[in-house]
Motif scaffolding. Sequence first.
Motif, PDB file in Angstrom:
ATOM      1  N   ALA A  40       0.823  -1.208   0.000  1.00 55.11           N
ATOM      2  CA  ALA A  40       0.000   0.000   0.000  1.00 55.11           C
ATOM      3  C   ALA A  40       0.861   1.263   0.000  1.00 55.11           C
ATOM      4  O   ALA A  40       0.605   2.200  -0.757  1.00 55.11           O
ATOM      5  N   VAL A  41       1.900   1.286   0.845  1.00 54.97           N
ATOM      6  CA  VAL A  41       2.752   2.477   0.915  1.00 54.97           C
ATOM      7  C   VAL A  41       3.619   2.595  -0.330  1.00 54.97           C
ATOM      8  O   VAL A  41       3.821   3.698  -0.856  1.00 54.97           O
ATOM      9  N   ALA A  42       4.111   1.483  -0.838  1.00 60.62           N
ATOM     10  CA  ALA A  42       4.899   1.522  -2.077  1.00 60.62           C
ATOM     11  C   ALA A  42       4.057   2.094  -3.220  1.00 60.62           C
ATOM     12  O   ALA A  42       4.559   2.874  -4.033  1.00 60.62           O
ATOM     13  N   GLN A  43       2.771   1.740  -3.263  1.00 62.75           N
ATOM     14  CA  GLN A  43       1.891   2.281  -4.304  1.00 62.75           C
ATOM     15  C   GLN A  43       1.724   3.782  -4.139  1.00 62.75           C
ATOM     16  O   GLN A  43       1.793   4.532  -5.113  1.00 62.75           O
ATOM     17  N   LEU A  44       1.551   4.255  -2.908  1.00 60.60           N
ATOM     18  CA  LEU A  44       1.439   5.704  -2.676  1.00 60.60           C
ATOM     19  C   LEU A  44       2.719   6.420  -3.088  1.00 60.60           C
ATOM     20  O   LEU A  44       2.661   7.513  -3.658  1.00 60.60           O
ATOM     21  N   LYS A  45       3.851   5.817  -2.825  1.00 62.59           N
ATOM     22  CA  LYS A  45       5.128   6.430  -3.188  1.00 62.59           C
ATOM     23  C   LYS A  45       5.318   6.488  -4.695  1.00 62.59           C
ATOM     24  O   LYS A  45       5.964   7.397  -5.210  1.00 62.59           O
ATOM     25  N   ARG A  46       4.772   5.527  -5.427  1.00 60.36           N
ATOM     26  CA  ARG A  46       4.922   5.506  -6.888  1.00 60.36           C
ATOM     27  C   ARG A  46       4.148   6.617  -7.579  1.00 60.36           C
ATOM     28  O   ARG A  46       4.437   6.968  -8.713  1.00 60.36           O
ATOM     29  N   GLU A  47       3.157   7.160  -6.897  1.00 58.95           N
ATOM     30  CA  GLU A  47       2.373   8.230  -7.498  1.00 58.95           C
ATOM     31  C   GLU A  47       3.229   9.489  -7.607  1.00 58.95           C
ATOM     32  O   GLU A  47       4.165   9.687  -6.841  1.00 58.95           O
ATOM     33  N   SER A  48       2.913  10.332  -8.569  1.00 57.80           N
ATOM     34  CA  SER A  48       3.683  11.569  -8.733  1.00 57.80           C
ATOM     35  C   SER A  48       3.263  12.572  -7.673  1.00 57.80           C
ATOM     36  O   SER A  48       2.150  12.532  -7.159  1.00 57.80           O
ATOM     37  N   GLY A  49       4.185  13.470  -7.341  1.00 56.94           N
ATOM     38  CA  GLY A  49       3.878  14.506  -6.378  1.00 56.94           C
ATOM     39  C   GLY A  49       5.092  14.912  -5.567  1.00 56.94           C
ATOM     40  O   GLY A  49       6.211  14.453  -5.816  1.00 56.94           O
ATOM     41  N   LYS A  50       4.840  15.787  -4.587  1.00 48.59           N
ATOM     42  CA  LYS A  50       5.916  16.343  -3.768  1.00 48.59           C
ATOM     43  C   LYS A  50       6.428  15.373  -2.720  1.00 48.59           C
ATOM     44  O   LYS A  50       7.597  15.403  -2.374  1.00 48.59           O
ATOM     45  N   GLY A  51       5.553  14.564  -2.185  1.00 51.18           N
ATOM     46  CA  GLY A  51       5.984  13.635  -1.156  1.00 51.18           C
ATOM     47  C   GLY A  51       4.877  13.281  -0.194  1.00 51.18           C
ATOM     48  O   GLY A  51       3.769  13.808  -0.258  1.00 51.18           O
ATOM     49  N   LEU A  52       5.206  12.364   0.705  1.00 48.09           N
ATOM     50  CA  LEU A  52       4.322  11.925   1.779  1.00 48.09           C
ATOM     51  C   LEU A  52       5.023  12.221   3.089  1.00 48.09           C
ATOM     52  O   LEU A  52       6.248  12.087   3.180  1.00 48.09           O
ATOM     53  N   LEU A  53       4.254  12.593   4.104  1.00 49.24           N
ATOM     54  CA  LEU A  53       4.821  12.882   5.413  1.00 49.24           C
ATOM     55  C   LEU A  53       4.177  11.959   6.429  1.00 49.24           C
ATOM     56  O   LEU A  53       2.946  11.886   6.517  1.00 49.24           O
ATOM     57  N   VAL A  54       5.002  11.252   7.178  1.00 49.31           N
ATOM     58  CA  VAL A  54       4.499  10.342   8.203  1.00 49.31           C
ATOM     59  C   VAL A  54       4.900  10.862   9.568  1.00 49.31           C
ATOM     60  O   VAL A  54       5.963  11.457   9.739  1.00 49.31           O
ATOM     61  N   GLY A  55       4.010  10.672  10.526  1.00 49.63           N
ATOM     62  CA  GLY A  55       4.293  11.032  11.906  1.00 49.63           C
ATOM     63  C   GLY A  55       3.921   9.874  12.805  1.00 49.63           C
ATOM     64  O   GLY A  55       3.391   8.859  12.356  1.00 49.63           O
ATOM     65  N   GLY A  56       4.212  10.027  14.077  1.00 46.62           N
ATOM     66  CA  GLY A  56       3.842   9.001  15.035  1.00 46.62           C
ATOM     67  C   GLY A  56       5.022   8.167  15.469  1.00 46.62           C
ATOM     68  O   GLY A  56       6.182   8.532  15.249  1.00 46.62           O
ATOM     69  N   VAL A  57       4.722   7.024  16.090  1.00 45.89           N
ATOM     70  CA  VAL A  57       5.754   6.176  16.669  1.00 45.89           C
ATOM     71  C   VAL A  57       5.704   4.750  16.107  1.00 45.89           C
ATOM     72  O   VAL A  57       6.687   4.242  15.587  1.00 45.89           O
ATOM     73  N   LYS A  58       4.553   4.093  16.189  1.00 46.06           N
ATOM     74  CA  LYS A  58       4.463   2.687  15.784  1.00 46.06           C
ATOM     75  C   LYS A  58       4.523   2.499  14.267  1.00 46.06           C
ATOM     76  O   LYS A  58       5.228   1.626  13.779  1.00 46.06           O
TER      77      LYS A  58
END
Length: 182
Positions: free
Chosen positions: A104-122
């Motif tokens: 799921a995350v690899a698919q989101l990363k393959r999309e074009s755009g500026k980036g994804l930002l993740v927060g949190g701990v787990k």
Amino acid sequence: MRPLRYSINVTLDGCCDHRAIIPDEDLHRHAVENLERADALLFGRVTYEMMEAAWRRPARTEAWPDWMKPFGQTIDAAKKYVVSSSLERVDWNAELLRGDLEKAVAQLKRESGKGLLVGGVKLPLALAELGLIDEYELVVHPRLAGHGPTLFAGLSKYVDLKLVGRLEFGSGAVAMRYEPRR
């Protein structure tokens, strides 16, 4: 391909409990800049629920200092993906991610755009285990908390990083950006 960036505030002794951090104008301005470098946010259930409770509009913005409002407006408007097996549904510009996390995350990363930002701990721990984080930013605060939670507890292997950026704040906090050595 969109990079996946992780950013978190942490005390000098490694505590990443948001209540141990003293918010200020510089930190919020920096957080807005991080949000603006992303097309979407990636949260686990706990972080999503915490952020939604604090920042979803209509929030009690009258209680916020003026310097907090841009962060509130920016995070409220941002597209969000929530990784959770226990939530039945989400809203607040959010979409549930289910199934295989890596795919799921690899698919989101393959999309074009500026980036994804993740927060949190787990969730970032799981993403680090999978080698999916492209940039780590630790904003280290000049405070000893004496308690946890701490970052990456239980990581099964070393993740070697190289420093790619450093920013000092008037409060004495230091934002350090790292990329994995590949």
